[in-house]
Design an enzyme around this catalytic site. Structure first.
Site, PDB file in Angstrom:
ATOM      1  N   GLU A  75       0.812  -1.222   0.000  1.00 26.75           N
ATOM      2  CA  GLU A  75       0.000   0.000   0.000  1.00 26.75           C
ATOM      3  C   GLU A  75       0.843   1.268   0.000  1.00 26.75           C
ATOM      4  OE1 GLU A  75      -3.117  -0.534   2.944  1.00 26.75           O
ATOM      5  OE2 GLU A  75      -4.075  -2.041   1.682  1.00 26.75           O
ATOM      6  N   GLU A 133      -5.064  -9.634   0.210  1.00 25.40           N
ATOM      7  CA  GLU A 133      -5.740  -9.468   1.503  1.00 25.40           C
ATOM      8  C   GLU A 133      -7.221  -9.555   1.202  1.00 25.40           C
ATOM      9  OE1 GLU A 133      -5.163  -5.719   3.482  1.00 25.40           O
ATOM     10  OE2 GLU A 133      -3.103  -6.140   4.053  1.00 25.40           O
TER      11      GLU A 133
END
Ligand SMILES: *[C@@H]1O[C@H](CO)[C@@H](O)[C@H](O)[C@H]1NC(C)=O
Ligand SMILES: *[C@@H]1O[C@H](CO)[C@@H](O)[C@H](O)[C@H]1NC(C)=O
Ligand SMILES: *[C@@H]1O[C@H](CO)[C@@H](O)[C@H](O)[C@H]1NC(C)=O
Ligand SMILES: *[C@@H]1O[C@H](CO)[C@@H](O)[C@H](O)[C@H]1NC(C)=O
Ligand SMILES: *[C@@H]1O[C@H](CO)[C@@H](O)[C@H](O)[C@H]1NC(C)=O
Length: 370
Positions: free
Chosen positions: A171, A270
């Site tokens: 991220e 995820e």
């Protein structure tokens, strides 16, 4: 709302107030580490897994756990640099537990000795497990130097038998980083790895929110890891499994990968469902409701169906059919991470196990993954 993780805050230490937390946490972590180092030998009576004598490979299995997850996201407790404190005996216990749920793990960074401890744990427990080691990326040059040299040292010591690949960044783009900077670091890792002449291919990946995945990024890696969270899209949990598949394959990640000429693999890196929040208002996000019953629904509707899809993909590829859809996934996540309470909302409550390593009140689906 763009879907995956749009509303997520930076997962890293920033600012003066947080520096204070670090100092306090470091002091506590240091005390714990000191306490543990004197008691880490011998059987793990304080823990949740019964180990016989001094042999970590001989431990009691929990009949509630099934090896049904393709892969699992894992961060040891007390491993948020510089507040390090994670100890081998506890990481070894985590691996004993997690090996009953999956044969693959995904890490987030190399700080606080986590790569070393996880590989040591896999070796000493002799479990069937590979791990995606990770190099955390932010805009601090020292962070990168530490990730790189730690990972190189660990690979020199342990080799790649239990390494599934290396993930550069998580991220980083979502948190405002530049694609060019990330690609530069990916190239640095690729160059080093190819110079090692390992006997097997060690793929290089990068992980980011699904909505951040672009063809330019996909073009730079062997595996694109997209964090895809139906929760952050505010979906009903009953729609979450289908939404996850559809977003991955028909939205930014799938589109970006389809246009990449290097044909990278694509993972859902995820996906999961939170069971709690820091306050009542944060328990809902549009149609999404946090809770243990909701986690059960997500487990029941996602895991075995995703496994069946992964198996079908593997069968098709073996028969010579080119890949058209992507289903590999890393379940998010192993344990509740209390350190994430600095971000509030649902962030600390995504574990299958709570922060005391107790399985939440869920039934683990029973369908072996490939
Ligand atoms: C290690 O595990 C013990 C027993 O479960 C726990 O009390 C302790 O806080 C853990 N230490 C660290 C550093 O995680
Ligand atoms: C170990 O796990 C892999 C999947 O990660 C599986 O293909 C293999 O059959 C397993 N080996 C054993 C001995 O169970
Ligand atoms: C499995 O694949 C089908 C398409 O073949 C898709 O409709 C479904 O949502 C997928 N399920 C999961 C859980 O990924
Ligand atoms: C819970 O977390 C949210 C999101 O970070 C924050 O806005 C809110 O103030 C927090 N609530 C409490 C009671 O701390
Ligand atoms: C666990 O969940 C079941 C529903 O699946 C419920 O009947 C039971 O009361 C729950 N147990 C606890 C301790 O919360």
């Amino acid at each position: 709302m763009s879907g995956a993780r749009g509303s997520r805050k930076k997962w890293w230490w920033i600012g003066g107030a947080i520096a204070l937390i670090i100092i306090i946490a470091a002091a506590v972590g240091g005390t714990l580490a000191a306490k543990n180092s004197s008691s880490s030998k011998g059987s793990n009576t304080a823990g949740v897994v019964k180990t016989s004598g001094n042999d970590p490979s001989s431990f009691t299995k929990d009949p509630r756990l099934k090896q049904s997850f393709y892969s699992m996201c894992y961060t040891p407790f007390h491993a948020q640099y510089p507040a390090c404190g994670a100890v081998q005996s506890n990481v070894t216990e985590d691996i004993q537990l997690l090996s009953q749920l999956t044969t693959r793990l995904r890490l987030y960074g190399a700080d606080c000795g986590v790569s070393e401890m996880v590989l040591t744990a896999i070796e000493e427990t002799k479990v069937n497990m590979t791990v995606w080691l990770a190099l955390w990326v932010d805009d601090n040059a020292e962070t990168w130097q530490r990730q790189l040299s730690t990972t190189q040292d660990v690979l020199k010591k342990h080799g790649v038998d239990h390494v599934e690949g290396l993930i550069v960044g998580n991220e980083y783009i979502l948190n405002g980083g530049s694609v060019a900077t990330l690609l530069e670091k990916i190239t640095q890792v690729k160059t080093w790895v190819s110079g090692q002449n390992y006997a097997k291919t060690v793929p290089i990946a990068t992980a980011d929110a699904g909505s951040m995945i672009t063809t330019e990024l996909a073009q730079g890696v062997d595996v694109v890891m997209a964090n895809v969270h139906a929760w952050f899209a505010g979906t009903l949990v009953s729609d979450a499994a289908g939404w996850t598949w559809d977003y991955t394959n028909n939205n930014d990640p799938g589109i970006a990968v389809a246009a990449a000429t290097n044909k990278p693999d694509l993972w859902i890196a995820e996906t999961g469902w939170p069971t709690n929040a820091n306050d009542t208002a944060s328990l809902t996000l549009q149609g999404a409701q946090a809770g243990t019953a909701e986690l059960q629904t997500f487990l029941d509707t996602f895991v075995c169906q995703a496994n069946a899809n992964v198996t079908a993909d593997a069968t098709a590829v073996a028969a010579g059919t080119p890949v058209t859809v992507y289903n590999k996934y890393a379940f998010f996540e192993a344990f509740d991470e209390t350190w994430k309470s600095i971000y509030g909302g649902v962030e600390p409550y995504w574990g299958l196990f709570d922060a005391n390593k107790q399985l939440k009140n869920v039934t683990i689906p029973d369908c072996a993954s490939v």
